[in-house]
Write a protein that holds these residues in place. Structure first.
Motif, PDB file in Angstrom:
ATOM      1  N   TRP A   1      34.637  41.093  44.945  1.00  0.00           N
ATOM      2  CA  TRP A   1      35.798  40.504  44.347  1.00  0.00           C
ATOM      3  C   TRP A   1      36.605  40.110  45.491  1.00  0.00           C
ATOM      4  N   ASN A   2      36.389  40.437  46.642  1.00  0.00           N
ATOM      5  CA  ASN A   2      37.264  40.032  47.895  1.00  0.00           C
ATOM      6  C   ASN A   2      36.750  38.645  48.301  1.00  0.00           C
ATOM      7  N   ARG A   3      35.386  38.342  48.267  1.00  0.00           N
ATOM      8  CA  ARG A   3      34.764  36.927  48.382  1.00  0.00           C
ATOM      9  C   ARG A   3      35.243  36.070  47.307  1.00  0.00           C
ATOM     10  N   PHE A   4      35.381  36.531  45.800  1.00  0.00           N
ATOM     11  CA  PHE A   4      35.693  35.768  44.781  1.00  0.00           C
ATOM     12  C   PHE A   4      37.530  35.420  45.085  1.00  0.00           C
ATOM     13  N   ALA A   5      38.079  36.568  45.339  1.00  0.00           N
ATOM     14  CA  ALA A   5      39.562  36.182  45.570  1.00  0.00           C
ATOM     15  C   ALA A   5      39.970  35.117  46.820  1.00  0.00           C
ATOM     16  N   ALA A   6      38.851  35.058  47.592  1.00  0.00           N
ATOM     17  CA  ALA A   6      39.126  34.123  48.927  1.00  0.00           C
ATOM     18  C   ALA A   6      38.773  32.764  48.471  1.00  0.00           C
ATOM     19  N   VAL A   7      37.777  32.643  47.385  1.00  0.00           N
ATOM     20  CA  VAL A   7      37.642  31.214  47.019  1.00  0.00           C
ATOM     21  C   VAL A   7      38.649  30.623  45.921  1.00  0.00           C
ATOM     22  N   MET A   8      39.025  31.610  45.144  1.00  0.00           N
ATOM     23  CA  MET A   8      39.939  31.221  43.940  1.00  0.00           C
ATOM     24  C   MET A   8      41.576  31.543  44.539  1.00  0.00           C
ATOM     25  N   ASP A   9      41.700  31.921  45.586  1.00  0.00           N
ATOM     26  CA  ASP A   9      43.085  32.430  46.152  1.00  0.00           C
ATOM     27  C   ASP A   9      43.572  33.230  44.881  1.00  0.00           C
ATOM     28  N   GLU A  10      42.926  34.302  44.675  1.00  0.00           N
ATOM     29  CA  GLU A  10      43.296  35.331  43.619  1.00  0.00           C
ATOM     30  C   GLU A  10      43.214  36.512  44.233  1.00  0.00           C
ATOM     31  N   PHE A  11      44.447  36.544  45.176  1.00  0.00           N
ATOM     32  CA  PHE A  11      44.603  38.127  45.542  1.00  0.00           C
ATOM     33  C   PHE A  11      45.803  38.849  45.017  1.00  0.00           C
ATOM     34  N   VAL A  12      45.267  39.461  43.897  1.00  0.00           N
ATOM     35  CA  VAL A  12      45.884  40.252  42.927  1.00  0.00           C
ATOM     36  C   VAL A  12      45.785  41.610  43.273  1.00  0.00           C
ATOM     37  N   PRO A  13      46.780  42.285  43.217  1.00  0.00           N
ATOM     38  CA  PRO A  13      46.862  43.704  43.894  1.00  0.00           C
ATOM     39  C   PRO A  13      45.591  44.485  43.056  1.00  0.00           C
ATOM     40  N   HIS A  14      45.693  44.433  41.767  1.00  0.00           N
ATOM     41  CA  HIS A  14      44.971  45.358  40.784  1.00  0.00           C
ATOM     42  C   HIS A  14      43.369  44.989  40.941  1.00  0.00           C
ATOM     43  N   HIS A  15      42.981  43.732  41.725  1.00  0.00           N
ATOM     44  CA  HIS A  15      41.776  43.466  42.214  1.00  0.00           C
ATOM     45  C   HIS A  15      41.201  44.119  43.383  1.00  0.00           C
ATOM     46  N   MET A  16      42.129  44.575  44.230  1.00  0.00           N
ATOM     47  CA  MET A  16      42.000  44.897  45.517  1.00  0.00           C
ATOM     48  C   MET A  16      42.168  46.486  45.931  1.00  0.00           C
ATOM     49  N   ASP A  17      43.014  47.161  45.119  1.00  0.00           N
ATOM     50  CA  ASP A  17      43.539  48.154  45.535  1.00  0.00           C
ATOM     51  C   ASP A  17      43.549  49.336  44.193  1.00  0.00           C
ATOM     52  N   ASP A  18      42.982  50.334  44.619  1.00  0.00           N
ATOM     53  CA  ASP A  18      42.603  51.686  43.483  1.00  0.00           C
ATOM     54  C   ASP A  18      44.326  51.772  42.886  1.00  0.00           C
ATOM     55  N   GLU A  19      45.184  52.088  43.546  1.00  0.00           N
ATOM     56  CA  GLU A  19      46.342  52.590  43.095  1.00  0.00           C
ATOM     57  C   GLU A  19      47.141  51.372  42.387  1.00  0.00           C
ATOM     58  N   ALA A  20      46.817  50.320  42.550  1.00  0.00           N
ATOM     59  CA  ALA A  20      47.311  49.075  41.921  1.00  0.00           C
ATOM     60  C   ALA A  20      46.610  49.031  40.720  1.00  0.00           C
ATOM     61  N   GLY A  21      45.359  49.283  40.593  1.00  0.00           N
ATOM     62  CA  GLY A  21      44.434  49.173  39.383  1.00  0.00           C
ATOM     63  C   GLY A  21      44.847  50.445  38.501  1.00  0.00           C
ATOM     64  N   LYS A  22      45.241  51.582  38.895  1.00  0.00           N
ATOM     65  CA  LYS A  22      45.766  52.786  38.131  1.00  0.00           C
ATOM     66  C   LYS A  22      47.029  52.425  37.602  1.00  0.00           C
TER      67      LYS A  22
ATOM     68  N   TRP B   1      32.278  28.564  47.797  1.00  0.00           N
ATOM     69  CA  TRP B   1      32.112  28.857  46.239  1.00  0.00           C
ATOM     70  C   TRP B   1      30.855  29.750  45.782  1.00  0.00           C
ATOM     71  N   ALA B   2      29.725  29.008  46.104  1.00  0.00           N
ATOM     72  CA  ALA B   2      28.418  29.379  45.676  1.00  0.00           C
ATOM     73  C   ALA B   2      28.319  30.513  46.157  1.00  0.00           C
ATOM     74  N   ILE B   3      28.734  30.669  47.610  1.00  0.00           N
ATOM     75  CA  ILE B   3      28.359  31.939  48.449  1.00  0.00           C
ATOM     76  C   ILE B   3      28.964  33.163  47.875  1.00  0.00           C
ATOM     77  N   ALA B   4      30.324  32.963  47.361  1.00  0.00           N
ATOM     78  CA  ALA B   4      30.880  34.182  46.578  1.00  0.00           C
ATOM     79  C   ALA B   4      30.494  34.692  45.370  1.00  0.00           C
ATOM     80  N   VAL B   5      29.985  33.827  44.467  1.00  0.00           N
ATOM     81  CA  VAL B   5      29.489  33.929  43.120  1.00  0.00           C
ATOM     82  C   VAL B   5      28.116  34.555  43.110  1.00  0.00           C
ATOM     83  N   TYR B   6      27.308  34.114  44.104  1.00  0.00           N
ATOM     84  CA  TYR B   6      26.106  34.542  44.158  1.00  0.00           C
ATOM     85  C   TYR B   6      25.842  35.653  44.876  1.00  0.00           C
ATOM     86  N   PHE B   7      26.882  36.173  45.667  1.00  0.00           N
ATOM     87  CA  PHE B   7      26.897  37.118  46.782  1.00  0.00           C
ATOM     88  C   PHE B   7      26.093  38.398  46.117  1.00  0.00           C
ATOM     89  N   PRO B   8      25.283  39.281  46.818  1.00  0.00           N
ATOM     90  CA  PRO B   8      24.928  39.098  48.043  1.00  0.00           C
ATOM     91  C   PRO B   8      23.658  38.190  48.213  1.00  0.00           C
TER      92      PRO B   8
END
Lengths: 134, 170
Positions: free
Chosen positions: A21-42, B39-46
């Motif tokens: 999820w952190n890798r996907f957040a990094a490419v999507m610029d999707e740094f939403v707390p409930h995707h990164m933090d258990d307390e925010a998810g709760k 993008w590809a590295i993120a969605v295919y990880f690991p």
């Protein structure tokens, strides 16, 4: 390639959690707390942090791409999210051929798609049409 | 007759008149090989993505982006950082009109039609419109379906994709 109706695609499987999820957040610029933090998810009513719906979409696309190779082209795709991807679960994207039609562009294959976790929870449902050039 | 079905409609004349309104347009910076690889590295990880997404790239063999790649995720010309509006009124706030009296928002799904693939070097222009408001009676009352259509074209005017996203409010 077997294009008979009912044929299942080789599944796409990933253990999911903060590493994905952190890798996907990094490419999507999707740094939403409930995707990164258990307390925010709760606070969002979940047992902890949970994954992005758009990553489920990518997993379905990966499933299709791994199956069709470079001869196929995705013409359309639909997704409906059902439940969130919970932390430390194994997500499997699956698909099945539902129709095959000869068209002027080539053989058009309709797919039923879904993602599920290792607790038998359906995460998303989808469909796609793939064209294999003649 | 249930209380919910007594509500004739939550679609006001102002909302109906807004159907078709352009919610926004944006143009990407040229898609770089690095954007595609990451993008590809993120969605295919690991595991390692297919070579066409992570190869050398360049003018002789430009990389192809995965279909669901987003060229607007980070910087785009004129894009300013802002907190997303996650309220139930996000759509009408954007339109500058009075929102319906509904508080719960659900994701109703996405439908995508693909055209030509996005390639390294492409510049994508997106136009997002309010596509429609419709209503349906559900178990929890009258449901308002709001659909937005986002059309992407490349620098040659070729259709890259059309995405219809639907939110359900109740």
């Amino acid at each position: 390639m077997n294009l008979e109706i009912g044929t299942e695609l080789p599944p796409f499987v990933r253990e999911t959690g903060l590493e994905n999820w952190n890798r996907f957040a990094a490419v999507m610029d999707e740094f939403v707390p409930h995707h990164m933090d258990d307390e925010a998810g709760k606070k969002s009513g979940m047992p902890g942090a949970f994954g992005m719906g758009n990553l489920q979409s990518s997993y379905m696309h990966n499933l299709i791409r791994d199956w069709m190779g470079e001869k196929g082209r995705i013409r359309n795709f639909t997704i409906q999210w059902q439940q969130p991807n919970l932390k430390d679960t194994v997500v499997t994207a699956r698909g099945r051929i539902t129709a095959v039609e000869d068209t002027s562009a080539g053989k058009e294959v309709a797919l039923e798609l879904w993602t599920e976790d290792n607790n038998d929870r359906r995460l998303a449902n989808g469909t796609a049409k793939v064209v294999f050039s003649a | 007759m249930s209380e919910a079905s007594d509500t004739v409609t939550n679609i006001s004349e102002e909302m109906r008149a807004a159907i078709g309104t352009v919610l926004g347009t944006r143009t990407s910076y040229p898609i770089s090989a690095s954007d595609i690889r990451k993008w590809a590295i993120a969605v295919y990880f690991p595991e390692t993505p297919p070579e066409r997404f992570v190869g050398a790239g360049g003018p002789d063999a430009p990389l192809t982006a995965p279909e669901e790649f987003n060229p607007f995720a980070w910087a785009a010309p004129g894009k300013k950082p802002k907190r997303p509006d996650v309220s139930a009124a996000f759509l009408e706030n954007q339109l500058g009109i009075t929102p319906p009296p509904l508080n719960t928002v659900l994701n109703g799904g996405t439908v995508v039609e693909y055209g030509v693939p996005m390639m390294e070097g492409d510049v994508i222009t997106a136009t997002n419109r309010l596509d429609n408001y419709t209503e349906k009676q559900g178990k929890r009352g009258l449901l308002l379906f709001s659909s937005m259509k986002d059309e992407w074209v490349n620098q040659r005017g070729e259709m890259v994709k059309r995405t219809t996203s639907t939110v359900i409010r109740l």
